[in-house]
Design an enzyme around this catalytic site. Structure first.
Site, mmCIF file in Angstrom:
data_model
loop_
_atom_site.group_PDB
_atom_site.id
_atom_site.type_symbol
_atom_site.label_atom_id
_atom_site.label_comp_id
_atom_site.label_asym_id
_atom_site.label_seq_id
_atom_site.Cartn_x
_atom_site.Cartn_y
_atom_site.Cartn_z
ATOM 1 N N PHE A 22 0.870 -1.188 0.000
ATOM 2 C CA PHE A 22 0.000 0.000 0.000
ATOM 3 C C PHE A 22 0.908 1.240 0.000
ATOM 4 O O PHE A 22 1.898 1.274 0.709
ATOM 5 C CB PHE A 22 -0.865 -0.019 1.265
ATOM 6 C CG PHE A 22 -2.153 0.735 1.156
ATOM 7 C CD1 PHE A 22 -3.354 0.062 0.963
ATOM 8 C CD2 PHE A 22 -2.178 2.115 1.258
ATOM 9 C CE1 PHE A 22 -4.556 0.761 0.878
ATOM 10 C CE2 PHE A 22 -3.366 2.816 1.169
ATOM 11 C CZ PHE A 22 -4.551 2.136 0.988
ATOM 12 N N HIS A 88 -9.998 5.479 9.431
ATOM 13 C CA HIS A 88 -9.277 4.261 9.035
ATOM 14 C C HIS A 88 -7.785 4.377 9.358
ATOM 15 O O HIS A 88 -7.167 3.439 9.876
ATOM 16 C CB HIS A 88 -9.490 4.022 7.535
ATOM 17 C CG HIS A 88 -9.080 2.670 7.060
ATOM 18 N ND1 HIS A 88 -9.747 1.525 7.412
ATOM 19 C CD2 HIS A 88 -8.052 2.259 6.269
ATOM 20 C CE1 HIS A 88 -9.156 0.480 6.859
ATOM 21 N NE2 HIS A 88 -8.123 0.902 6.166
HETATM 22 N N1 INI Z 1 -2.421 0.520 4.508
HETATM 23 C C1 INI Z 1 -1.253 1.213 4.495
HETATM 24 O O1 INI Z 1 -0.177 0.601 4.530
HETATM 25 N N2 INI Z 1 -1.261 2.561 4.411
HETATM 26 C C2 INI Z 1 -2.431 3.285 4.386
HETATM 27 O O2 INI Z 1 -2.357 4.536 4.300
HETATM 28 C C3 INI Z 1 -3.656 2.588 4.411
HETATM 29 N N3 INI Z 1 -4.899 3.311 4.365
HETATM 30 O O3 INI Z 1 -4.885 4.548 4.475
HETATM 31 O O4 INI Z 1 -5.962 2.746 4.210
HETATM 32 C C4 INI Z 1 -3.623 1.167 4.482
HETATM 33 N N4 INI Z 1 -4.759 0.457 4.493
HETATM 34 C C5 INI Z 1 -4.785 -0.964 4.258
HETATM 35 C C6 INI Z 1 -4.518 -1.777 5.518
HETATM 36 O O5 INI Z 1 -3.142 -1.729 5.859
HETATM 37 C C7 INI Z 1 -4.895 -3.244 5.318
HETATM 38 O O6 INI Z 1 -4.118 -3.794 4.277
HETATM 39 C C8 INI Z 1 -6.383 -3.441 4.986
HETATM 40 O O7 INI Z 1 -7.186 -2.782 5.963
HETATM 41 C C9 INI Z 1 -6.738 -4.945 4.985
HETATM 42 O O8 INI Z 1 -6.478 -5.564 6.240
#
Ligand code: INI
Length: 153
Positions: A22, A88
């Protein structure tokens, strides 16, 4: 008086890097800085494993699994959590931070926190290889020092 501190020599150390996909652009810059720092301090690229996970939320579980193998001297966690318009961010950032700290204490090896938590993408870019340095480098230096320190205590 006896004083103990770690050095910054990575020669002979085996490191695992856990990187979130991500915000991939930022994660790759952090990894680049981290690997370069490891090698510039004497680390051997053959002594490194890079593990990719979907997001920062998943980092602690992968860190726990690799730390539990007993093959690595430290785990460096890399990623970027960037604030959006919903809460989130807070859940992802808090889980990543507390999960990493728990894994470090439970496993007894350094698990360093190279995850950016920023309000904007610009702040993340600044901290991943532009005007505010590279947090991947800092996290790697910390892991080298802590791995060395734990070996001496
Ligand atoms: N994951 C990140 O590494 N950075 C982010 O900014 C982010 N946002 O903002 O949503 C993010 N979301 C995904 C999260 O880490 C999980 O992969 C997802 O919720 C599934 O478990």
């Amino acid at each position: 008086m006896k004083e103990i501190s770690g050095d910054l020599i990575a020669q002979g150390l085996k490191f695992a890097f856990v990187v979130a996909r991500f915000n991939e652009l930022i994660g790759e810059r952090l990894l680049e800085g981290a690997l370069d720092t490891f090698q510039r301090h004497g680390g051997n690229p053959d002594d490194v494993v890079v593990i990719r996970v979907p997001g920062a939320y998943e980092i602690p579980l992968a860190a726990k699994k690799i730390a539990g193998k007993g093959l690595y001297d430290a785990v460096i966690c890399l990623g970027a959590v960037i604030r959006g318009e919903t809460p989130h961010f807070d859940y992802v950032a808090a889980n990543a931070a507390s999960g990493i700290s728990t894994v470090s204490l439970e496993s007894g090896i350094p698990i360093s926190f190279g995850i950016l938590t920023t309000d904007t993408i610009e702040q993340a870019i600044e901290r991943s290889g532009t005007k505010s340095g590279n947090q991947g480098r800092n996290a790697t230096l910390t892991a080298i020092e802590m791995a060395s320190l734990l070996g001496k205590i």
